[in-house]
Design an enzyme around this catalytic site. Sequence first.
Site, PDB file in Angstrom:
ATOM      1  N   LYS A  21      10.115   6.246  -1.075  1.00 60.55           N
ATOM      2  CA  LYS A  21       8.708   5.938  -1.408  1.00 60.55           C
ATOM      3  C   LYS A  21       7.821   7.179  -1.258  1.00 60.55           C
ATOM      4  O   LYS A  21       7.023   7.480  -2.133  1.00 60.55           O
ATOM      5  CB  LYS A  21       8.215   4.807  -0.490  1.00 60.55           C
ATOM      6  CG  LYS A  21       6.766   4.425  -0.701  1.00 60.55           C
ATOM      7  CD  LYS A  21       6.517   3.001  -0.271  1.00 60.55           C
ATOM      8  CE  LYS A  21       6.374   2.824   1.219  1.00 60.55           C
ATOM      9  NZ  LYS A  21       4.990   2.952   1.694  1.00 60.55           N
ATOM     10  N   GLY A  92      -1.307   3.829   2.007  1.00 58.78           N
ATOM     11  CA  GLY A  92      -1.982   4.878   2.782  1.00 58.78           C
ATOM     12  C   GLY A  92      -1.612   6.249   2.247  1.00 58.78           C
ATOM     13  O   GLY A  92      -2.464   7.140   2.140  1.00 58.78           O
ATOM     14  N   ASP A 316       8.198   4.984  10.969  1.00 53.19           N
ATOM     15  CA  ASP A 316       8.279   3.774  10.127  1.00 53.19           C
ATOM     16  C   ASP A 316       9.464   2.885  10.505  1.00 53.19           C
ATOM     17  O   ASP A 316       9.573   1.760  10.021  1.00 53.19           O
ATOM     18  CB  ASP A 316       8.388   4.172   8.648  1.00 53.19           C
ATOM     19  CG  ASP A 316       7.074   4.744   8.125  1.00 53.19           C
ATOM     20  OD1 ASP A 316       6.039   4.604   8.818  1.00 53.19           O
ATOM     21  OD2 ASP A 316       7.085   5.338   7.040  1.00 53.19           O
ATOM     22  N   LYS A 343      -1.064   1.417  11.055  1.00 52.03           N
ATOM     23  CA  LYS A 343      -0.215   1.364   9.856  1.00 52.03           C
ATOM     24  C   LYS A 343      -0.670   0.185   8.985  1.00 52.03           C
ATOM     25  O   LYS A 343      -1.778  -0.302   9.142  1.00 52.03           O
ATOM     26  CB  LYS A 343       1.255   1.240  10.272  1.00 52.03           C
ATOM     27  CG  LYS A 343       1.776   2.464  11.012  1.00 52.03           C
ATOM     28  CD  LYS A 343       1.806   3.674  10.101  1.00 52.03           C
ATOM     29  CE  LYS A 343       2.233   4.926  10.827  1.00 52.03           C
ATOM     30  NZ  LYS A 343       2.042   6.128  10.022  1.00 52.03           N
TER      31      LYS A 343
END
Length: 437
Positions: A21, A92, A316, A343
């Site tokens: 990503k 984000g 993450d 987050k």
Amino acid sequence: MNLISNQTNCLKGEIICPGDKSISQRILILGSLLNCDLIVDGFLDAYDPNSTLNALNKIGASILKKDKKIILSKRKDPFTNPIEELDLGNSGTGARLMLGLLSGLGLNAKLVGDSSLSDRPMLRVVDPLKEMGVSIETNDGKLPIKTLGGKIINCFEYRMPIASAQVKSCLILAAASSNREIKIFEPKITRDHTERMIEYFGGDIKYGDSKNPGAIILKKTNLESRNTYSVVGDFSSASFIIVATLIATNSNVTIKNVGLNKTRSGLIEILLSMGAAIKISNKKIQCNEEVGDIHVSSSELKGVNVPETIIPNIIDEIPILSVAAIFAEGTTTIKNASELKVKESDRLNAITDGLSKLKISHQLFDDGLSIEGCGGEIDTSETINSFDDHRIAMSFLIAGARSKNGIIVRDCKNIETSFPNFTMLMNNLGMCINEKD
Ligand code: S3P
């Protein structure tokens, strides 16, 4: 959409890891800036990268999706002020990196996002961008944000108060798109995909030594065009498959083409120290990123103290590491991770809420948590709240592999921001995840 994940006897098979990503978003931005004909394969066709793609096309980029590939074409006209607002959805990375690009290009644009993104702190990028010379208006430090142009100063120096790859990348992109030099100091090493991609396209980046620790210096360089770029698989997505295989019985899975960049794959180090059976093969470099195949088998795990310096490199993966910790013998402690609070959801709160519903004994700190492994299987009738956060939803669904009566997770739609075929892929390996009213 609610999902239920039931117990599974074994996971077996070989899969190709979905595209990264972070890298998918960066290649769209940098590829547009390069202004050449570029074909990208391995792109992650998910909500987050697609929001960035749409935002770029609104400022004049020419990006098309065709047959699972991304086709960037040379622009006839310069970038332009967008007529409509740029909606970065849940991303984000999209919002912060686009703020860097728009600032460097001197464009007037309004950035918006969904309710989660609209609540995330943006001063971490807005303050240094202002110091660089950009005019920006925020909604009390949050989205909607308007960039209003300005002249970027050359040789800007910035000591980042927090370890954030999004902040670092935003500033590097602001400098690169305004053809300025920049020197940034990061307090801890964070993911370096932007730097690696700039180098792949011929950019000149220097790194600090023992006298200048954490320094990253972007020199003025004309980036060179290339015809193709291949996105490596997403380690963060692979981590769900890794932990599912470790906690399920009699399981053996191979994940091919996973990005193994050291600034991302810290979870492997932690899991190995917990006793995980993980092997790596076929390591090679693809577009300046390390990539390889990961082989995982069921393992008896033991709790560990997670070292502080590795936190940015597993940031993450802390939700799924917490699930691994549930099934480990002993205590796993994670500290210095207060970034989790800002987050896609407040992940410390989301993890502790889920653990409580699973009746897992744990302690919440201001900057982390410690989890007592239960050793056996989970038995709960309570529904887990995903807090509309993809990584929370996927993590607790994975825990279902070792549950007595299944685990129900509420509001799982957000999984599509990063791993659209998660359910199908996990079920093909032997998990049992289905929709639930
Ligand atoms: C990202 C950086 C990390 C990470 C996020 C993606 C990136 O955020 O949590 O999912 O692509 O640069 P921070 O850099 O803000 O910690």
